[in-house]
Design a protein around this motif. Sequence first.
Motif, PDB file in Angstrom:
ATOM      1  N   ASP A  22       0.820  -1.209   0.000  1.00  0.00           N
ATOM      2  CA  ASP A  22       0.000   0.000   0.000  1.00  0.00           C
ATOM      3  C   ASP A  22       0.861   1.269   0.000  1.00  0.00           C
ATOM      4  OD1 ASP A  22      -2.421  -1.279  -0.048  1.00  0.00           O
ATOM      5  OD2 ASP A  22      -2.785  -1.150   2.106  1.00  0.00           O
ATOM      6  N   ALA A  23       1.928   1.243   0.787  1.00  0.00           N
ATOM      7  CA  ALA A  23       2.761   2.438   0.944  1.00  0.00           C
ATOM      8  C   ALA A  23       3.477   2.832  -0.340  1.00  0.00           C
ATOM      9  CB  ALA A  23       3.790   2.207   2.058  1.00  0.00           C
ATOM     10  N   ASN A  24       3.527   1.903  -1.300  1.00  0.00           N
ATOM     11  CA  ASN A  24       4.251   2.178  -2.546  1.00  0.00           C
ATOM     12  C   ASN A  24       3.347   2.231  -3.774  1.00  0.00           C
ATOM     13  OD1 ASN A  24       7.473   1.983  -2.185  1.00  0.00           O
ATOM     14  ND2 ASN A  24       6.464   0.696  -0.662  1.00  0.00           N
ATOM     15  N   LEU A  25       2.036   2.316  -3.561  1.00  0.00           N
ATOM     16  CA  LEU A  25       1.114   2.263  -4.692  1.00  0.00           C
ATOM     17  C   LEU A  25       0.456   3.592  -5.027  1.00  0.00           C
ATOM     18  CD1 LEU A  25      -0.618  -1.192  -4.104  1.00  0.00           C
ATOM     19  CD2 LEU A  25       1.025  -0.580  -5.875  1.00  0.00           C
ATOM     20  N   LEU A  26       0.679   4.623  -4.216  1.00  0.00           N
ATOM     21  CA  LEU A  26       0.125   5.944  -4.514  1.00  0.00           C
ATOM     22  C   LEU A  26       1.245   6.950  -4.721  1.00  0.00           C
ATOM     23  CD1 LEU A  26      -2.910   6.488  -2.089  1.00  0.00           C
ATOM     24  CD2 LEU A  26      -2.968   5.943  -4.524  1.00  0.00           C
ATOM     25  N   LYS A  27       1.080   7.795  -5.730  1.00  0.00           N
ATOM     26  CA  LYS A  27       2.026   8.892  -5.943  1.00  0.00           C
ATOM     27  C   LYS A  27       1.712  10.025  -4.979  1.00  0.00           C
ATOM     28  CE  LYS A  27       2.468   7.785 -10.853  1.00  0.00           C
ATOM     29  NZ  LYS A  27       2.239   8.254 -12.247  1.00  0.00           N
ATOM     30  N   LYS A  28       2.667  10.911  -4.765  1.00  0.00           N
ATOM     31  CA  LYS A  28       2.472  12.042  -3.864  1.00  0.00           C
ATOM     32  C   LYS A  28       1.269  12.862  -4.317  1.00  0.00           C
ATOM     33  CE  LYS A  28       7.178  12.677  -2.145  1.00  0.00           C
ATOM     34  NZ  LYS A  28       8.322  13.619  -2.024  1.00  0.00           N
ATOM     35  N   GLY A  29       0.380  13.147  -3.368  1.00  0.00           N
ATOM     36  CA  GLY A  29      -0.787  13.961  -3.655  1.00  0.00           C
ATOM     37  C   GLY A  29      -1.942  13.219  -4.290  1.00  0.00           C
ATOM     38  N   GLU A  30      -1.749  11.942  -4.622  1.00  0.00           N
ATOM     39  CA  GLU A  30      -2.810  11.174  -5.266  1.00  0.00           C
ATOM     40  C   GLU A  30      -3.891  10.810  -4.254  1.00  0.00           C
ATOM     41  OE1 GLU A  30      -2.889   7.826  -8.820  1.00  0.00           O
ATOM     42  OE2 GLU A  30      -1.287   7.774  -7.325  1.00  0.00           O
ATOM     43  N   ASP A  31      -5.140  10.841  -4.695  1.00  0.00           N
ATOM     44  CA  ASP A  31      -6.270  10.574  -3.815  1.00  0.00           C
ATOM     45  C   ASP A  31      -6.257   9.124  -3.334  1.00  0.00           C
ATOM     46  OD1 ASP A  31      -9.309   9.791  -3.335  1.00  0.00           O
ATOM     47  OD2 ASP A  31      -9.158  11.980  -3.186  1.00  0.00           O
TER      48      ASP A  31
END
Length: 281
Positions: free
Chosen positions: A123-132
């Motif tokens: 989970d910690a590596n699946l969203l880019k910065k600022g992504e919802d």
Amino acid sequence: MEIRKQKGKQVGRLTVTEQIDQKHQEDLQRLRGFRLLDDDFLTKCFEGDTASIELVLQIVLEKPDLKVLDVRTQVFVENLLNRSVRLDILATDSTGAKLNVEVQRSDKGAGRKRARYNSSMMDANLLKKGEDFDKLPETWVIFITENDVMGKGLPLYPIERCFLGTGERFEDGSHILYVNGAYRSDTPIGKLMHDFSCTDAADMYYGILADRVRFFKESKEGIEIMCRAMEDMRNQTLKEGMINVAKKMLEDGTITLEKIAEFVGLSIDEVKKLKMDMISK
């Protein structure tokens, strides 16, 4: 014994050539005993092979229409502050879901908190910065274990978050599944776990898996790939031992970096980096 002398020259009781041949024969014997339940063999068999992992996921998730678009093995997920993880297999399906498959022969290696940690690291590596947060994809952590670690005699143990008061699922898109590798029956999952325990491709039910096992165990090209992989694993283990010795010397504080590099066989830059990493922690 370190090999530095010319080929064919006597080293102890065996020549270097004889030592190399002996090691090769040992590797071939070890290769014959490999099963898909051995994670090093599994990851090599499934490396870049979407068909094999697709078959496994269709069966264990009971989703016959599941399509795998990408598969990677030995995926390093870095945590800059704390413990990182290396995932045996990371697949992506046609819906964008991320599926981590781990094979464990040791019950201890399939602990519940390890499954939780793998899930959190994904989970910690699946969203880019600022992504919802709603963009977070569905994730699966799947442990295929040699033994029935849950001890209930079931083939599959799906774990979901739920509302304790009603039993309804929380539906946050995070899933954990334990697969009982000891389960046998005349069903798809029973046959699959039989195949995971086979050392001989001729004894396997599923042709897709049998073909991969046969390639790495019986073809010249596949055997060469596996022997190189085993040699790489030996070298990695040796280097890890050197690093541990270097760390102890650094902790001692009385030996120069140059001497440490000389004694353990690392470069001076590698020793300096070890020192910086130890200071930063």
